[in-house]
Design a protein around this motif. Structure first.
Motif, PDB file in Angstrom:
ATOM      1  N   TYR A 289     121.345  39.561  17.404  1.00 52.21           N
ATOM      2  CA  TYR A 289     120.632  39.943  18.434  1.00 52.21           C
ATOM      3  C   TYR A 289     121.830  40.994  19.508  1.00 52.21           C
ATOM      4  CZ  TYR A 289     120.197  39.538  24.178  1.00 52.21           C
ATOM      5  OH  TYR A 289     118.873  39.566  25.409  1.00 52.21           O
ATOM      6  N   GLN A 290     123.028  40.512  19.359  1.00 50.71           N
ATOM      7  CA  GLN A 290     123.832  41.687  20.418  1.00 50.71           C
ATOM      8  C   GLN A 290     123.841  43.565  19.603  1.00 50.71           C
ATOM      9  OE1 GLN A 290     127.513  39.837  19.575  1.00 50.71           O
ATOM     10  NE2 GLN A 290     127.757  39.028  21.939  1.00 50.71           N
ATOM     11  N   ARG A 291     123.965  43.243  18.203  1.00 45.72           N
ATOM     12  CA  ARG A 291     123.495  44.269  17.325  1.00 45.72           C
ATOM     13  C   ARG A 291     122.143  44.681  17.626  1.00 45.72           C
ATOM     14  NH1 ARG A 291     124.859  41.279  12.636  1.00 45.72           N
ATOM     15  NH2 ARG A 291     122.752  41.323  11.549  1.00 45.72           N
ATOM     16  N   LEU A 292     121.079  44.278  18.204  1.00 46.02           N
ATOM     17  CA  LEU A 292     120.063  45.056  18.485  1.00 46.02           C
ATOM     18  C   LEU A 292     120.213  45.862  19.899  1.00 46.02           C
ATOM     19  CD1 LEU A 292     117.164  42.093  17.180  1.00 46.02           C
ATOM     20  CD2 LEU A 292     117.011  45.101  16.634  1.00 46.02           C
ATOM     21  N   ARG A 293     120.456  44.780  20.747  1.00 48.61           N
ATOM     22  CA  ARG A 293     120.749  44.961  21.717  1.00 48.61           C
ATOM     23  C   ARG A 293     121.379  46.333  22.347  1.00 48.61           C
ATOM     24  NH1 ARG A 293     122.107  41.495  27.070  1.00 48.61           N
ATOM     25  NH2 ARG A 293     122.060  42.287  28.942  1.00 48.61           N
ATOM     26  N   HIS A 294     122.757  46.198  21.996  1.00 49.94           N
ATOM     27  CA  HIS A 294     123.630  47.045  21.964  1.00 49.94           C
ATOM     28  C   HIS A 294     124.192  47.820  21.662  1.00 49.94           C
ATOM     29  CE1 HIS A 294     124.633  43.861  25.418  1.00 49.94           C
ATOM     30  NE2 HIS A 294     124.879  43.684  24.678  1.00 49.94           N
ATOM     31  N   VAL A 295     123.111  48.336  20.033  1.00 50.79           N
ATOM     32  CA  VAL A 295     123.845  49.438  19.069  1.00 50.79           C
ATOM     33  C   VAL A 295     122.512  49.913  18.927  1.00 50.79           C
ATOM     34  CG1 VAL A 295     124.661  50.076  16.814  1.00 50.79           C
ATOM     35  CG2 VAL A 295     126.464  48.310  18.302  1.00 50.79           C
ATOM     36  N   ILE A 296     120.995  49.201  17.997  1.00 51.06           N
ATOM     37  CA  ILE A 296     120.187  49.813  17.100  1.00 51.06           C
ATOM     38  C   ILE A 296     118.870  50.166  18.508  1.00 51.06           C
ATOM     39  CG2 ILE A 296     118.905  49.006  15.427  1.00 51.06           C
ATOM     40  CD1 ILE A 296     120.698  47.498  14.159  1.00 51.06           C
ATOM     41  N   ILE A 297     119.140  49.339  18.946  1.00 51.44           N
ATOM     42  CA  ILE A 297     117.700  49.390  20.374  1.00 51.44           C
ATOM     43  C   ILE A 297     117.717  50.378  20.894  1.00 51.44           C
ATOM     44  CG2 ILE A 297     116.055  48.594  22.286  1.00 51.44           C
ATOM     45  CD1 ILE A 297     115.839  45.821  20.667  1.00 51.44           C
ATOM     46  N   PRO A 298     119.471  50.250  21.930  1.00 52.84           N
ATOM     47  CA  PRO A 298     119.290  52.419  21.911  1.00 52.84           C
ATOM     48  C   PRO A 298     119.409  53.575  21.384  1.00 52.84           C
ATOM     49  CG  PRO A 298     120.677  50.398  22.610  1.00 52.84           C
ATOM     50  CD  PRO A 298     119.978  49.466  21.687  1.00 52.84           C
ATOM     51  N   GLN A 299     120.209  53.720  20.225  1.00 51.70           N
ATOM     52  CA  GLN A 299     119.925  54.345  19.240  1.00 51.70           C
ATOM     53  C   GLN A 299     118.416  54.912  19.089  1.00 51.70           C
ATOM     54  OE1 GLN A 299     122.760  55.037  16.223  1.00 51.70           O
ATOM     55  NE2 GLN A 299     123.508  53.215  17.571  1.00 51.70           N
ATOM     56  N   ALA A 300     117.476  53.711  18.134  1.00 52.81           N
ATOM     57  CA  ALA A 300     116.113  53.787  18.244  1.00 52.81           C
ATOM     58  C   ALA A 300     114.942  54.032  19.266  1.00 52.81           C
ATOM     59  CB  ALA A 300     115.980  52.085  18.142  1.00 52.81           C
TER      60      ALA A 300
ATOM     61  N   ALA B 237     115.441  52.742  10.785  1.00 53.18           N
ATOM     62  CA  ALA B 237     116.171  53.998  10.411  1.00 53.18           C
ATOM     63  C   ALA B 237     117.101  54.229  11.123  1.00 53.18           C
ATOM     64  CB  ALA B 237     114.591  55.178  11.128  1.00 53.18           C
ATOM     65  N   ILE B 238     117.808  53.628  11.251  1.00 52.56           N
ATOM     66  CA  ILE B 238     119.078  53.891  12.226  1.00 52.56           C
ATOM     67  C   ILE B 238     119.537  53.198  10.768  1.00 52.56           C
ATOM     68  CG2 ILE B 238     120.271  52.206  13.774  1.00 52.56           C
ATOM     69  CD1 ILE B 238     118.835  53.699  14.861  1.00 52.56           C
ATOM     70  N   GLY B 239     120.812  53.655  10.840  1.00 53.89           N
ATOM     71  CA  GLY B 239     121.829  53.496   9.568  1.00 53.89           C
ATOM     72  C   GLY B 239     122.352  52.693   9.227  1.00 53.89           C
ATOM     73  N   ALA B 240     122.154  52.023   8.086  1.00 57.61           N
ATOM     74  CA  ALA B 240     123.618  51.157   7.749  1.00 57.61           C
ATOM     75  C   ALA B 240     124.759  50.886   8.107  1.00 57.61           C
ATOM     76  CB  ALA B 240     123.378  50.472   5.748  1.00 57.61           C
ATOM     77  N   GLU B 241     125.137  51.714   8.171  1.00 60.40           N
ATOM     78  CA  GLU B 241     126.616  52.487   8.388  1.00 60.40           C
ATOM     79  C   GLU B 241     126.522  51.825  10.179  1.00 60.40           C
ATOM     80  OE1 GLU B 241     124.636  55.796   9.764  1.00 60.40           O
ATOM     81  OE2 GLU B 241     124.490  54.592   7.730  1.00 60.40           O
ATOM     82  N   GLN B 242     125.471  51.864  10.717  1.00 60.94           N
ATOM     83  CA  GLN B 242     125.786  50.915  11.884  1.00 60.94           C
ATOM     84  C   GLN B 242     125.948  49.861  12.357  1.00 60.94           C
ATOM     85  OE1 GLN B 242     125.535  52.401  14.925  1.00 60.94           O
ATOM     86  NE2 GLN B 242     125.776  54.899  14.298  1.00 60.94           N
ATOM     87  N   THR B 243     124.766  48.993  11.201  1.00 56.37           N
ATOM     88  CA  THR B 243     125.274  47.101  11.347  1.00 56.37           C
ATOM     89  C   THR B 243     126.212  47.001  10.677  1.00 56.37           C
ATOM     90  OG1 THR B 243     122.384  47.696  10.595  1.00 56.37           O
ATOM     91  CG2 THR B 243     123.619  45.197   9.850  1.00 56.37           C
ATOM     92  N   GLU B 244     126.620  47.545   9.627  1.00 58.99           N
ATOM     93  CA  GLU B 244     127.849  47.097   8.721  1.00 58.99           C
ATOM     94  C   GLU B 244     129.333  46.931   9.923  1.00 58.99           C
ATOM     95  OE1 GLU B 244     128.727  49.565   5.877  1.00 58.99           O
ATOM     96  OE2 GLU B 244     126.935  48.858   4.161  1.00 58.99           O
ATOM     97  N   ALA B 245     129.308  47.869  10.911  1.00 55.88           N
ATOM     98  CA  ALA B 245     129.837  48.383  11.708  1.00 55.88           C
ATOM     99  C   ALA B 245     129.928  47.528  13.052  1.00 55.88           C
ATOM    100  CB  ALA B 245     130.074  48.982  12.329  1.00 55.88           C
ATOM    101  N   CYS B 246     128.668  46.819  13.090  1.00 60.09           N
ATOM    102  CA  CYS B 246     128.276  45.608  13.937  1.00 60.09           C
ATOM    103  C   CYS B 246     129.018  44.581  13.315  1.00 60.09           C
ATOM    104  CB  CYS B 246     126.973  45.776  14.155  1.00 60.09           C
ATOM    105  SG  CYS B 246     125.996  46.932  15.181  1.00 60.09           S
TER     106      CYS B 246
END
Length: 220
Positions: A123-134, A106-115
């Motif tokens: 791994y860094q995307r999941l740990r520092h950006v996506i999972i904290p928001q999820a 459900a985390i927006g694609a723009e978050q992944t694109e920014a990462c």
């Protein structure tokens, strides 16, 4: 009456321990299987999906009896507590895995694109950006699963684990009273469920405030 209360309080201790241990196993299984379903490696996806579908598609009663009665035939002997933790944890973990998967997706694609633009690894995307928001989105369904887990611990009495339900049945057989022990454990289950819901709600508000601060600082 006093002896009955003492027996029920002993059962309360067992129920709390069982709930905590099962919740820990369920969380580990939920994150492992939920993220596994999103893996780029097909064997990992297959194993995760098989686990989720198997434990969601079979009865918890059967899973509990397998853990306690069948596994010893295969050389794995578990006590009542261990068998109950294994069955409850893996069963709830399968439902929790779908929560993890859905919230991460459900985390927006723009978050992944920014990462990706910042050259972060997966791994860094999941740990520092996506999972904290999820995590903020996961808390309400996780809270519901925690309450469900608490109520499901009553099935452990079927394998003679002296939890609340087992002790209430023991008081009933010793005193001949039915209303008293089962009314008491009903109140206890309700009180524990209320505590869980309030605790999860408070944690949810704190995480939401933290997420808002991160977004605000990022906007600056």
């Amino acid at each position: 009456m006093t002896e009955g209360i003492l027996l029920i309080l002993k059962g309360l201790h067992v129920t709390v321990i069982l709930s905590l241990l099962s919740a820990m196993l369920a969380l580990l299984a939920a994150f492992a299987a939920g993220l596994g379903r999103l893996s780029r490696f097909s064997p990992v996806r297959v194993v995760s999906t098989t686990y989720i579908e198997f434990f969601r598609g079979t009865s918890l009663f059967v899973q509990l009896f397998w853990a306690f009665y069948v596994l010893p035939l295969l050389g794995v002997s578990l006590g009542p507590m261990e068998a109950a933790v294994l069955a409850l944890g893996l069963n709830l973990g399968a439902y929790g895995a779908e929560v993890v998967r859905g919230c991460v997706q459900a985390i927006g694609a723009e978050q992944t694109e920014a990462c990706i633009a910042l050259n972060l690894t997966r791994y860094q995307r999941l740990r520092h950006v996506i999972i904290p928001q999820a995590l903020v989105m996961m808390l309400p369904p996780f809270g519901n699963l925690a309450v469900t887990l608490l109520k499901m611990t009553a099935i452990a009495s079927l394998i003679s684990l002296p939890d609340l339900t087992y002790q209430a049945q023991l008081v009933r057989s010793e005193t001949g009273q039915t209303l008293f022990p089962f009314a008491v454990i009903m109140v206890i289950y309700f009180a524990l469920s209320t505590l869980i819901k309030k605790g999860v709600g408070r944690l949810e508000r704190r995480l939401a405030i933290g997420a808002d601060r991160i977004e605000t600082s990022g906007a600056r």
